[in-house]
Design an enzyme around this catalytic site. Structure first.
Site, PDB file in Angstrom:
ATOM      1  N   GLY A 258      -3.668  -2.347  -7.129  1.00 59.38           N
ATOM      2  CA  GLY A 258      -2.961  -3.011  -8.214  1.00 59.38           C
ATOM      3  C   GLY A 258      -1.852  -3.884  -7.681  1.00 59.38           C
ATOM      4  O   GLY A 258      -1.871  -4.311  -6.523  1.00 59.38           O
ATOM      5  N   SER A 259      -0.874  -4.131  -8.507  1.00 60.53           N
ATOM      6  CA  SER A 259       0.208  -5.043  -8.144  1.00 60.53           C
ATOM      7  C   SER A 259       1.176  -4.392  -7.168  1.00 60.53           C
ATOM      8  O   SER A 259       1.298  -3.164  -7.105  1.00 60.53           O
ATOM      9  CB  SER A 259       0.968  -5.481  -9.396  1.00 60.53           C
ATOM     10  OG  SER A 259       1.731  -4.404  -9.925  1.00 60.53           O
ATOM     11  N   THR A 260       1.906  -5.224  -6.444  1.00 57.12           N
ATOM     12  CA  THR A 260       2.892  -4.724  -5.487  1.00 57.12           C
ATOM     13  C   THR A 260       4.022  -3.947  -6.160  1.00 57.12           C
ATOM     14  O   THR A 260       4.397  -2.871  -5.676  1.00 57.12           O
ATOM     15  CB  THR A 260       3.438  -5.889  -4.647  1.00 57.12           C
ATOM     16  OG1 THR A 260       2.362  -6.446  -3.866  1.00 57.12           O
ATOM     17  CG2 THR A 260       4.532  -5.420  -3.705  1.00 57.12           C
TER      18      THR A 260
ATOM     19  N   GLY B 174       2.616  -0.619  -7.070  1.00 56.72           N
ATOM     20  CA  GLY B 174       2.323   0.105  -5.834  1.00 56.72           C
ATOM     21  C   GLY B 174       3.563   0.733  -5.236  1.00 56.72           C
ATOM     22  O   GLY B 174       3.522   1.852  -4.717  1.00 56.72           O
TER      23      GLY B 174
ATOM     24  N   GLU C 130      -3.593  -0.725  -1.896  1.00 58.76           N
ATOM     25  CA  GLU C 130      -4.215  -2.038  -1.782  1.00 58.76           C
ATOM     26  C   GLU C 130      -3.597  -2.873  -2.882  1.00 58.76           C
ATOM     27  O   GLU C 130      -3.948  -2.736  -4.056  1.00 58.76           O
ATOM     28  CB  GLU C 130      -5.737  -1.921  -1.915  1.00 58.76           C
ATOM     29  CG  GLU C 130      -6.471  -3.183  -1.485  1.00 58.76           C
ATOM     30  CD  GLU C 130      -6.764  -4.109  -2.636  1.00 58.76           C
ATOM     31  OE1 GLU C 130      -6.052  -5.139  -2.740  1.00 58.76           O
ATOM     32  OE2 GLU C 130      -7.680  -3.828  -3.425  1.00 58.76           O
TER      33      GLU C 130
ATOM     34  N   CYS D 232      -7.696 -10.132  -6.253  1.00 58.19           N
ATOM     35  CA  CYS D 232      -6.551 -10.076  -5.344  1.00 58.19           C
ATOM     36  C   CYS D 232      -6.780 -10.905  -4.094  1.00 58.19           C
ATOM     37  O   CYS D 232      -5.821 -11.353  -3.456  1.00 58.19           O
ATOM     38  CB  CYS D 232      -6.243  -8.625  -4.973  1.00 58.19           C
ATOM     39  SG  CYS D 232      -7.638  -7.744  -4.239  1.00 58.19           S
TER      40      CYS D 232
ATOM     41  N   GLU E 153      -9.698   0.571   3.271  1.00 59.47           N
ATOM     42  CA  GLU E 153     -10.844   1.057   2.517  1.00 59.47           C
ATOM     43  C   GLU E 153     -12.094   0.392   3.071  1.00 59.47           C
ATOM     44  O   GLU E 153     -12.047  -0.752   3.515  1.00 59.47           O
ATOM     45  CB  GLU E 153     -10.687   0.735   1.033  1.00 59.47           C
ATOM     46  CG  GLU E 153      -9.488   1.440   0.399  1.00 59.47           C
ATOM     47  CD  GLU E 153      -9.397   1.196  -1.102  1.00 59.47           C
ATOM     48  OE1 GLU E 153      -9.812   0.124  -1.560  1.00 59.47           O
ATOM     49  OE2 GLU E 153      -8.903   2.090  -1.804  1.00 59.47           O
TER      50      GLU E 153
END
Length: 495
Positions: free
Chosen positions: A241-243, A246, A263, A297, A471
């Protein structure tokens, strides 16, 4: 289920509930939330809305299942992953149709996501049997050191709405290969495909509790995610997701020292040099940029074109973009669908307005689409510069901003001028430059004359504020779901 706007060949694929211990479950509160079709803005159905109070029972189910699953033979796990893979392929058309209605992406793209995602079930089925420890001879005599690898425990996966099938299979298949159990929390926008995958996992032979799904509304997502991360039985969290979110997830996990993979967002540069194959670069850019209306992303957020070919290259990509057909994902002639959320339309418009205010010129598009869905025209902005929001933020929408540059050093400086470092792309026929750029670009993944560098066999992950951990790929992905034990043996006498 009778009022769905689409008909499935297999109507038993899912129910709009949570999926816990192999059964469809409603939230203790009885609350529900609407799942919308981005192509119309209308409600598809309502789904059960789990809250904080529901989390403990779900994690307990996974912890109970882990005690048995952790001891299961790796070949058995691999066979079940292959059967899961087979069942997903068998229901491919139904799953793609559901994905189109919940995410908005055209049906061909939905099918493409499934084909890409199935690479992970196939890959990790093989990786299950390739988990290895080691044995070594230390400096002290009469001693051996052994390292054994074991599954870490209950894992939580928090996934976004842009690639809900690929993200689930990339995370969950690796965890199951390692012998971990999983609680997945899909995005409120796209819970249905995740429910299908969990149901098919049980049909493939995975025991109840091995793969649980918690569905939540946007309002309850923060409290449910926090409760999952902080639960004492949760041992690993994987988030995409978004920073900013995260960073919050990392703080939640720090309290219990949970292992975490992040990620996060990207602000990916796409650099085009004078000596490139222009048609190759244009074709790759258009595929990368317009996939899922720019909601990826790893998409090209900033396109840098060397001054010698700037005008010619701009004409190529403008001509290609004008060929796109905006519409509902189920229409045969649709080549670019709606944005998945209404707030994404608002953000896209704000980035276009800001770019124009800072000297950018709209070459193609620049307007909201027609109809009741969350549509925005694919938009190209020329003469982009670093003062614009779209150079500083991840747009996550159908905007292709083209920046001019003169020298290689300038291109590297501009490309790296971001706090993020997920992916970078460049196009050149100069082999010396290729080696320099591989070394100098600050990104976890680099595309060399390609806009597609993601596959099951390739490690996926970024650097800087784009997160940490990997990943997919050989060894590294499964390793994220394992713990290592060092065992030291001393014997009497000499070996």
């Amino acid at each position: 289920m009778e009022n769905l706007p689409f008909k499935l060949a297999n109507p038993d694929l899912f129910r709009p509930e949570g999926f816990v211990h192999g059964q469809w479950k409603t939230a203790s509160s009885g609350e529900r939330f609407d799942v919308e079709d981005p192509g119309t803005g209308e409600c598809i159905l309502s789904c059960t809305d789990f809250g904080r109070s529901d989390v403990d029972a779900v994690v307990q189910s996974s912890a109970e299942a882990f005690e048995t699953f952790r001891k299961e033979n790796p070949r058995s796990r691999g066979r079940k992953l292959l059967e899961w893979d087979r069942l997903i392929r068998e229901n491919r058309d139904d799953i793609a149709l559901v994905l189109t209605y919940e995410s908005g992406k055209p049906l061909a793209e939905a099918q493409g996501e499934l084909d890409y995602a199935l690479g992970f079930t196939w890959w990790f089925a093989g990786e299950a049997e390739r988990i290895r420890g080691n044995i070594s001879t230390p400096s002290l005599p009469s001693r051996r050191v052994m390292v054994i690898k074991q599954p870490i425990g209950v894992c939580v996966t928090l996934v976004p709405w842009n690639f809900p099938i690929a993200m689930i299979l990339r995370k969950v298949a690796a965890a199951l290969a390692a012998g971990c159990t999983v609680v997945a929390k899909p995005s409120p926008e796209t819970p249905l495909t995740c429910l299908i995958l969990a149901n098919l996992a049980v049909q493939a032979g995975f025991a109840p509790g091995v793969f649980n799904v918690v569905t939540t509304s946007l309002a309850h997502t923060p409290e449910v995610a926090e409760a999952l991360c902080k639960h004492p039985l949760t041992k690993k969290v994987s988030f995409t997701g978004s920073t900013p979110i995260g960073s919050l997830i990392a703080r939640h996990c720090s309290e219990g020292l949970k292992k975490v993979t992040l990620e996060l967002g990207g602000n990916c540069p796409f650099v085009v040099f004078n000596d490139c194959n222009q048609q190759q670069a244009a074709d790759e850019l258009l595929k990368l940029k317009w996939r899922h209306a720019g909601q990826a992303c790893v998409t090209a957020n900033r396109v840098y074109v060397q001054s010698g070919i700037y005008e010619e290259f701009l004409e190529r990509i403008a001509a290609g973009t004008k060929q796109l057909r905006l519409g509902h994902g189920t229409r045969a002639d649709t080549t670019i669908g709606p944005l998945t959320t209404s707030r994404s339309v608002t953000k896209t418009q704000s980035h276009v307005d800001d770019a124009v205010a800072h000297g950018g010129k709209v070459v193609v598009g620049g307007q909201r689409g027609q109809g009741g869905g969350f549509f925005y025209e694919p938009t190209i902005i020329r003469d982009a510069n670093s003062s614009m929001l779209l150079s500083k933020e991840e747009t996550f929408g159908p905007i292709l901003a083209v920046f001019p540059f003169d020298t290689e050093d300038e291109a590297v400086r501009l490309a790296n001028d971001t706090s993020m470092g997920l992916a970078s792309y460049f196009f050149t026929k100069d082999i010396d430059r290729t080696w320099r750029l591989m070394e100098n670009l600050e990104a976890g993944m680099i595309g060399l004359n390609t806009g597609n560098s993601s596959a099951a066999e390739s490690p996926f992950g970024g650097m800087k504020l784009s997160g940490y951990g990997k990943e997919s790929g050989k060894d590294v992905a499964v390793e994220e779901y394992l713990v290592s034990k060092t065992c030291t043996l001393t014997v009497e006498g000499q070996f």
